[in-house]
Design a protein around this motif. Sequence first.
Motif, PDB file in Angstrom:
ATOM      1  N   LYS A  69       0.826  -1.217   0.000  1.00 18.65           N
ATOM      2  CA  LYS A  69       0.000   0.000   0.000  1.00 18.65           C
ATOM      3  C   LYS A  69       0.861   1.270   0.000  1.00 18.65           C
ATOM      4  N   LYS A  70       2.108   1.147   0.446  1.00 18.99           N
ATOM      5  CA  LYS A  70       3.020   2.300   0.449  1.00 18.99           C
ATOM      6  C   LYS A  70       3.252   2.849  -0.957  1.00 18.99           C
ATOM      7  N   GLN A  71       3.126   1.954  -1.966  1.00 16.77           N
ATOM      8  CA  GLN A  71       3.370   2.397  -3.347  1.00 16.77           C
ATOM      9  C   GLN A  71       2.077   2.763  -4.086  1.00 16.77           C
ATOM     10  N   SER A  72       0.972   2.820  -3.348  1.00 10.96           N
ATOM     11  CA  SER A  72      -0.327   3.037  -4.003  1.00 10.96           C
ATOM     12  C   SER A  72      -0.413   4.367  -4.748  1.00 10.96           C
ATOM     13  N   ASP A  73      -0.012   5.450  -4.104  1.00 11.06           N
ATOM     14  CA  ASP A  73      -0.143   6.767  -4.736  1.00 11.06           C
ATOM     15  C   ASP A  73       0.648   6.847  -6.039  1.00 11.06           C
ATOM     16  N   ALA A  74       1.877   6.388  -5.968  1.00  8.15           N
ATOM     17  CA  ALA A  74       2.738   6.441  -7.157  1.00  8.15           C
ATOM     18  C   ALA A  74       2.169   5.561  -8.282  1.00  8.15           C
ATOM     19  N   THR A  75       1.621   4.390  -7.913  1.00  5.84           N
ATOM     20  CA  THR A  75       1.059   3.472  -8.916  1.00  5.84           C
ATOM     21  C   THR A  75      -0.206   4.064  -9.537  1.00  5.84           C
ATOM     22  N   GLU A  76      -1.001   4.665  -8.669  1.00  6.76           N
ATOM     23  CA  GLU A  76      -2.265   5.219  -9.144  1.00  6.76           C
ATOM     24  C   GLU A  76      -2.034   6.346 -10.156  1.00  6.76           C
ATOM     25  N   LYS A  77      -0.935   7.036  -9.992  1.00 11.43           N
ATOM     26  CA  LYS A  77      -0.592   8.119 -10.906  1.00 11.43           C
ATOM     27  C   LYS A  77      -0.365   7.561 -12.331  1.00 11.43           C
ATOM     28  N   ILE A  78       0.346   6.450 -12.422  1.00 11.35           N
ATOM     29  CA  ILE A  78       0.596   5.823 -13.735  1.00 11.35           C
ATOM     30  C   ILE A  78      -0.725   5.302 -14.303  1.00 11.35           C
ATOM     31  N   TYR A  79      -1.485   4.638 -13.427  1.00 14.50           N
ATOM     32  CA  TYR A  79      -2.789   4.095 -13.832  1.00 14.50           C
ATOM     33  C   TYR A  79      -3.684   5.185 -14.421  1.00 14.50           C
ATOM     34  N   THR A  80      -3.771   6.330 -13.712  1.00 11.28           N
ATOM     35  CA  THR A  80      -4.645   7.416 -14.166  1.00 11.28           C
ATOM     36  C   THR A  80      -4.190   7.964 -15.519  1.00 11.28           C
ATOM     37  N   ALA A  81      -2.880   8.096 -15.682  1.00 13.86           N
ATOM     38  CA  ALA A  81      -2.358   8.611 -16.956  1.00 13.86           C
ATOM     39  C   ALA A  81      -2.727   7.686 -18.114  1.00 13.86           C
ATOM     40  N   ILE A  82      -2.633   6.368 -17.892  1.00 14.14           N
ATOM     41  CA  ILE A  82      -2.958   5.400 -18.959  1.00 14.14           C
ATOM     42  C   ILE A  82      -4.469   5.371 -19.198  1.00 14.14           C
TER      43      ILE A  82
END
Length: 438
Positions: free
Chosen positions: A353-366
Amino acid sequence: MSTESKATLEKLVALCKRRGFVYQSAEIYGGLNGVYDFGYLGTLVKQNLRAVWLTAMNSCKGDMLQLEGSLLGSRAVWEASGHIQNFHDPMVDCLQCKHRYRADDIDLNKPCPHCGNKNWTEIREFNMMFKTYVGATAEQGSEAYLRPETAQAIFINFKNVISTNRVKIPFGIAQIGKAFRNEITPKQFLFRMREFEQMEMEWFCKGETAEKDFEYWCEQRHNFYAILGLTMSRIRMRPHAKDELAHYSKACTDVEYQFPFGWKELEGIAYRGDFDLSQHTKFSGKDLAVFDEETKTSYMPHVVECSVGADRLFLTLLFDSYDEDVVEGETRIVLRFNPAVAPIKAAFLPLTKKQSDATEKIYTAIKQTGLVVDFDESGSIGKRYRRQDEIGTPLCFTYDFESETDNAVTVRNRDTTKQERISIDKVESYLQDFFTKK
Ligand SMILES: [Zn+2]
């Protein structure tokens, strides 16, 4: 892929419900037999199937138009088409338990499979059309029917289409839409439904070229299933024998698929002669013949029809892509969908869960590029891979502890389970390449 299917109907029904592909309609009220609702993933797969079908239609020789006909049809249409008189199934009831059967489905010399008594009614003809009334009166003039096939809307609009589009024979009209048949015994899940979706195309041509065009369409439609990625050893073309043909039909070939319950029709390709336009000319009194500028004579176009059920194709796709294998000592279920029809194209997974924000950023861009993607942060990473495998997601991107320092993620391939490391700024182009290549 192995030629032996690991899927059974029971496994697919359970998977469809578990993952939200398909639900029984009105389930909270006990269900409506032979009618289904499509959930999020099912809706996405069907949209993709329609798109692949339309692309195949549009890439054929000659012009291809489209039509979206009404679902309600006046009685006159179905009189002309022959459905009022002929669209029957033989029906028989058990007098003991009131169970109803299609008479050709069971052996009447044997007892009722439901209650074990042998007490049959006479065989009666049962018209499979859903009848209703338009407006407030229940007179014969207001009688209407839910269409049992989409094709008639194309035939009755033939003159409209010709006079409003710059098309010359030969050309086709493609249509995707719902049709309704009051099946006595709907069965095998999406195989035989009471409300279903058809993808039909009527090809209008001259009588002289019709046989060649029929051959052309048989070939085209066979190719379609290869493009879709079905196992071609489970596909066969079965030409109808002369005694199987309708009286007006000159040739007909079924595309059959080898289901676990046998070889069954997936698509029908029929050379229908000039029956359809002739019938509507006769019944409507409007001449549907076309004028040939070259020979200065008018003639009735002939028709080659290609007709496949979208829901049946969906079921076929599930049977064909379902697989079970062992990954890291654990059995997994995987839908090996052709990426073009996979409902979710890629999933983005933070390792913790610590990497959630960073991952969500890539997800949103795609996501903003228009690709249908998923973000999933719950459960162990292995569990999340299994979850995506089971719905056929071709690629999973995992953002882990190192991603912060090396600006890269791990991409995992559904089919090979192989992983590779790619730079975060390459994710979009990686996806583009992957989905255009396939
Ligand atoms: Zn019975």
